[in-house]
Design a protein around this motif. Structure first.
Motif, short mmCIF file in Angstrom:
data_model
loop_
_atom_site.label_atom_id
_atom_site.label_comp_id
_atom_site.label_asym_id
_atom_site.label_seq_id
_atom_site.Cartn_x
_atom_site.Cartn_y
_atom_site.Cartn_z
N THR A 74 0.85 -1.19 0.00
CA THR A 74 0.00 0.00 0.00
C THR A 74 0.89 1.24 0.00
O THR A 74 1.96 1.27 0.60
N PHE A 107 -4.24 -2.42 7.64
CA PHE A 107 -4.62 -3.04 6.35
C PHE A 107 -4.61 -4.55 6.45
O PHE A 107 -5.43 -5.23 5.81
N LYS A 135 -9.47 -1.09 0.89
CA LYS A 135 -9.34 0.36 0.99
C LYS A 135 -10.61 0.98 1.57
O LYS A 135 -10.56 1.87 2.45
N LEU A 152 -3.42 0.45 -3.27
CA LEU A 152 -3.28 -0.81 -2.53
C LEU A 152 -3.30 -1.93 -3.58
O LEU A 152 -4.26 -2.06 -4.32
#
Length: 422
Positions: A74, A107, A135, A152
């Motif tokens: 990311t 994430f 996301k 990402l």
């Protein structure tokens, strides 16, 4: 200047200690330009607004219960607005180096959650969807941290159980087969191209060798012709001399042949023709003489036979007629002797000599060399004429005898004898 601070374009200057506040923050945020910082009273800090990168490696379990090791990347940064800068400054100003670790953990949690609701096939085929959902799931948290996620991307999905490998095995085998086929075709085409290139090369080398040999041959021929020019000229001159001599010899031979023809052959042919013509004339003459002799003999034999036959016929007819006349004369003689008539006696004498006359006439005809044109018919006519004359004489005598014997004498003269036709 010592107290004048200017942040870099990707930095934010945070000045604290000032009473002036902006947007409900306890510090002043300066970006894009400089600001004077009072010593001891104010304190300035720098917050980096540069782009950061965080790698996420997380073991996830899919909806099918298959464990996957997902690796993603990311890219994020602190937002450019004052709110984002203020939020990030409050949370990461003292630990800016740990920003990637913290963001990665956030994430990773969302990634594990989203992967747990999908199958392996969906994760493989819909990576963008997974990244977008991650996301969107972390958007609220990132906003609170003052971080903006630029990208990402799921880079790798590893399967420790071999599910993905087995799932892709048929396709991989087909792809491998197609790859081998394509490789084989490529090898075949390459081989054909190499063969064609080799053939073209060999053909080019052959053509080149032929042309080179032709050039060499032409050069050698030219050299040979140049070397033989003198002997050839001499040979041609000699050949022309021989031709002229040959023509002269032929002409002399023709003249000799013409002279021989005129002096020897033609006179010989004329003499041979004359001899041949004389022989033919002599042969024809002998032939005609032989034919004439044969015809003459044949004609004589035929005439003799006809004469013998005529003589025999005439003798027979004369004998028969003589017998008849003799009989009639005997009768008349007997009658005349009965009356003593002298004329009758004379007639009787004639009659007595008549056979001898007729016989003499027949013998004369038989012994004569007469040519009778009508053959047997002509002989008969002649014999008949002689006999007819005899009979006429006999009839005259009969009539005379009859007239003498009549009571009244007749004044008519006796019939004259017929003229001799022979």
């Amino acid at each position: 200047m010592l107290f004048w601070h200017v942040p870099a374009p990707n930095e934010a200057l945070l000045i604290s200690g000032s009473k002036r506040q902006a947007q409900e923050t306890q510090f002043r945020i300066v970006t894009g330009h400089g600001s004077f910082v009072l010593p001891i009273k104010q304190k300035a800090r720098i917050l980096s607004l540069a782009l950061r990168e965080a790698e996420i490696t997380e073991d996830c379990v899919t909806q099918q219960g298959i464990r996957l090791n997902v690796r993603a990347v990311t890219v994020f940064k602190v937002g450019d607005d004052f709110v984002s800068i203020a939020n990030a400054a409050r949370r990461f100003l003292a630990e800016q180096d740990r920003m990637e670790e913290l963001v990665g953990r956030i994430f990773a949690g969302h990634l594990r959650s989203i992967v747990g609701g999908l199958t392996v096939e969906q994760i493989i085929r819909e990576r963008d969807r997974v990244a977008q959902e991650v996301k969107e799931g972390s958007h609220t948290e990132m906003e609170k941290l003052g971080i903006v996620v630029d990208a990402l991307q799921i880079q790798e999905i590893e399967d420790t159980t071999g599910y993905i490998t087995n799932l892709a095995a048929p396709h991989a085998a087909a792809v491998a087969s197609q790859a081998r086929i394509a490789q084989a075709r490529a090898d075949q085409e390459a081989t054909e191209r190499e063969q064609e290139a080799a053939a073209l090369k060999a053909q080019y080398e052959r053509d080149t060798a032929i042309k080179r040999a032709g050039f060499v041959a032409e050069t050698e021929q030219a050299n040979a012709r140049a070397a033989l020019a003198g002997p050839l000229a001499e040979a041609r001159a000699s050949h022309e001399v021989v031709q002229e001599q040959t023509a002269l010899a032929q002409r002399q031979a023709e003249l000799a042949a013409q002279r021989l023809e005129a002096e020897v052959r033609r006179p010989a042919d004329a003499e041979a023709y004359r001899q041949r013509t004389l022989a033919e004339a002599q042969r024809d003459r002998a032939k005609f003489e032989a034919e004439g002799e044969a015809y003459r003999r044949t004609t004589l034999a035929t005439a003799e036979a006809q004469a013998i036959r005529v003589q025999a016929d005439g003798t027979a007819y004369a004998e028969r007629t003589t017998a008849e006349a003799q009989s009639a004369a005997n009768s008349a003689r007997a009658e005349s002797l009965k009356d003593g008539n002298q004329e009758l006696i004379a007639a009787n004498r004639v009659i007595d000599n008549l056979p001898a006359l007729v016989d003499a006439a027949a013998r004369g005809i038989a012994g004569s060399n007469l040519t009778i044109l009508n053959g047997t018919e002509g002989v008969n006519q002649m014999a008949a004429g002689i006999v007819g004359q005899g009979l006429a004489i006999l009839d005259s005598l009969k009539q005379s005898t009859t007239a003498v014997n009549r009571p009244a004498p007749s004044s008519a003269p006796p019939a004259a004898p017929p003229a001799d036709e022979g």
